[in-house]
Motif scaffolding. Structure first.
Motif, PDB file in Angstrom:
ATOM      1  N   TYR A 193      -7.458   4.005  -2.900  1.00 18.62           N
ATOM      2  CA  TYR A 193      -6.982   2.738  -2.335  1.00 18.62           C
ATOM      3  C   TYR A 193      -6.244   2.923  -1.015  1.00 18.62           C
ATOM      4  O   TYR A 193      -5.841   1.955  -0.383  1.00 18.62           O
ATOM      5  N   LYS A 194      -6.058   4.157  -0.604  1.00 22.86           N
ATOM      6  CA  LYS A 194      -5.348   4.430   0.645  1.00 22.86           C
ATOM      7  C   LYS A 194      -6.329   4.376   1.813  1.00 22.86           C
ATOM      8  O   LYS A 194      -7.427   4.927   1.726  1.00 22.86           O
ATOM      9  N   HIS A 195      -5.923   3.719   2.895  1.00 25.39           N
ATOM     10  CA  HIS A 195      -6.756   3.672   4.102  1.00 25.39           C
ATOM     11  C   HIS A 195      -6.060   4.483   5.191  1.00 25.39           C
ATOM     12  O   HIS A 195      -4.849   4.661   5.163  1.00 25.39           O
TER      13      HIS A 195
ATOM     14  N   LEU B  60       0.830  -1.216   0.000  1.00 28.21           N
ATOM     15  CA  LEU B  60       0.000   0.000   0.000  1.00 28.21           C
ATOM     16  C   LEU B  60       0.861   1.261   0.000  1.00 28.21           C
ATOM     17  O   LEU B  60       0.428   2.314  -0.445  1.00 28.21           O
TER      18      LEU B  60
ATOM     19  N   SER C 102      -0.237   4.267  -5.290  1.00 30.79           N
ATOM     20  CA  SER C 102      -0.330   5.722  -5.193  1.00 30.79           C
ATOM     21  C   SER C 102      -1.584   6.239  -5.886  1.00 30.79           C
ATOM     22  O   SER C 102      -1.530   7.045  -6.797  1.00 30.79           O
TER      23      SER C 102
ATOM     24  N   ASN D 108       0.995   3.329   6.929  1.00 31.96           N
ATOM     25  CA  ASN D 108       1.655   2.395   6.010  1.00 31.96           C
ATOM     26  C   ASN D 108       2.617   3.189   5.148  1.00 31.96           C
ATOM     27  O   ASN D 108       2.591   4.418   5.126  1.00 31.96           O
ATOM     28  N   GLY D 109       3.462   2.498   4.437  1.00 34.29           N
ATOM     29  CA  GLY D 109       4.309   3.187   3.473  1.00 34.29           C
ATOM     30  C   GLY D 109       5.571   3.776   4.050  1.00 34.29           C
ATOM     31  O   GLY D 109       6.207   4.626   3.427  1.00 34.29           O
TER      32      GLY D 109
END
Length: 479
Positions: free
Chosen positions: A180-182, A172, A176, A186-187
């Motif tokens: 789709y980002k929660h 995740l 980009s 993360n990252g």
């Protein structure tokens, strides 16, 4: 049993004949299926269309719903059905293996993993000869990140904005696309850089892409010179100089962005980016989840169209024609970094998966599907380009082989995305006329056309005529 339905949208387009007769549907009624969906299946798994399709059977490029209605599948279960639904060769191989041996796990040897590993790696250039089989693209990219970090001893990985590399907690960070980002952490150690999108980005011209169809943007570049590519490489250098340490673990990119709507980079961009990453100790990962296995037509792997050899290649989707399998292919040296400790995958490389994977490779070769992707894909791109010239709402047609994007805009000058509801209505009309297309892009403004690689020019004529009718209806509604 012949079709008994009439489209709610009238069209002159005649669906090509198909002599396959689906079995009679015998499961629950549609309403009961909907109820189960609401009560027992997680709501994050969204369905396409206002009235979701209830599909029952597939045959090559065709899908049949519970009422026996036939559809031309131009999305292939999200770019996954590579050789055709229920391809007889793949089906037969799976049936034979299912009666022989399903599962042993990697602690024992079985014939099919060795046969398949040899067959798959023979299709990749040196030194990409070592394979780790997994079950999904997210898993493959997750492992590729892990390998890059282990091997280099560095941590930071760069990806392009607009990329989709998976939905696992690790990947995740590379993915980009905002939807789709929660809202969970993360990252860490993942940095995105400007997407070299020659249609929507700040720079682009009329010769940038490796595609039969270029953008309508003009440029004054002479042969062999690309101002847009130079500008995007400057942006890439800027990221390297400001956002990451002086040594990095790697850089990952799709050879053509999939979920973002078949976005293509200027020629030579990846080649120069790879060089810059390697100068900083990083390794280069090519995500071939959507572009592999001959889909781009001119080459078997998407990275070959950029004249690069990555250090790691990730494969999934079309690898198994719908069977859940994926792979990471890399060098002996990089694979060795993972062997310092134990690393294990219970289902990866199962006897069943490897037999299916081998049958898919045979079918691609025997059916001439790479060549078909090139011929039929080029034909479709050129036909869609005629519609782009005719309709103000088509901003861009792009792609290579059977990896095609049609980006919808309010008008060609502003390149402003066509509102999702309007795109949705065109999409629904196509479905009602018997053609299934995907959606993508940050604003869901791009139609994604990535069919099973067995489709024909007759299918394309039908699909383009259906799309034409849907666009005319949109023009009438707007007026």
């Amino acid at each position: 049993r012949q079709q008994k339905w009439k489209s709610s949208v009238s069209t002159q387009a005649k669906m090509p004949p198909c002599d396959f007769v689906p079995e009679k549907y015998k499961s629950y009624q549609y309403e009961r299926m909907q109820k189960i969906r609401e009560q027992n299946i997680v709501p994050s798994l969204k369905t396409y269309y206002k009235k979701p399709l209830l599909l029952h059977q597939g045959h090559m490029q065709w899908l049949f719903d519970y009422e026996g209605r036939r559809y031309l599948d131009l999305f292939a279960g999200i770019v996954t059905v590579s050789v055709g639904h229920c391809h007889s060769k793949v089906t037969m191989a799976a049936q034979k293996q299912i009666a022989r041996l399903w599962h042993t796990s990697n602690v024992y040897m079985h014939p099919s993993i060795h046969e398949y590993a040899e067959k798959l790696t023979s299709l990749l250039p040196d030194p990409l000869k070592v394979v780790y089989l997994t079950n999904s693209g997210s898993e493959a990219n997750d492992l590729a990140m892990f390998m890059a970090r282990l091997h280099t001893g560095n941590f930071d990985i760069i990806s392009l904005r607009g990329a989709y590399h998976g939905g696992s907690p690790y990947t995740l960070g590379l993915t980009s696309l905002g939807p789709y980002k929660h809202g969970v952490a993360n990252g860490f150690g993942c940095t995105t850089t400007m997407l070299p999108d020659v249609f929507r980005g700040p720079w682009g011209g009329s010769h940038c892409r490796d595609s039969p169809v270029q953008t309508v943007r003009k440029c004054s570049c002479s042969e062999g010179v690309c101002h847009a590519k130079d500008q995007y490489i400057e942006q890439f250098k800027d990221t390297l100089n400001t956002s990451v340490p002086k040594t990095v673990a790697g850089f990952i990119a799709e050879s053509i962005q999939g979920l973002n709507g078949a976005v293509q980079y200027p020629r030579n961009f990846l080649k120069e980016a790879y060089q810059l990453v390697r100068e900083r100790g990083g390794i280069c990962i090519s995500d071939e989840v959507q572009t592999g296995f001959g889909r781009t037509g001119s080459h078997f792997w998407g990275f070959q169209t950029h004249d690069v050899v990555p250090d790691i290649v990730t494969l999934a989707k079309g690898i198994g024609n719908g069977f859940p399998m994926a792979a990471v292919v890399t060098t002996k040296e990089i694979a060795g970094s993972l062997a310092q400790n134990l690393h294990f995958n219970t289902f990866g490389g199962s006897p069943l998966a490897c037999v299916v994977g081998a049958a898919v490779l045979d079918a691609i070769e025997e059916d001439g599907l790479q060549k078909n992707s090139e011929d039929v894909g080029t034909y479709m791109l050129l036909e869609l380009a005629k519609l782009r010239d005719k309709f103000e709402v088509i901003g861009d047609v792009r792609g290579k082989g059977l990896m095609i994007g049609v980006e919808m805009v309010t008008d060609k000058d502003s390149r402003c995305p066509l509102p999702a509801e309007e795109v949705g209505q065109i999409w629904e009309d196509c479905k009602d006329m018997g053609v299934l297309i995907g959606r993508g892009g940050l604003y869901s403004q791009t139609f994604r056309i990535k069919p099973p690689m067995c489709i024909t020019k007759n299918d394309v004529d039908f699909a383009v005529e259906v799309f034409h009718t849907a666009l005319q209806r949109h023009t009438e509604r707007a007026a």
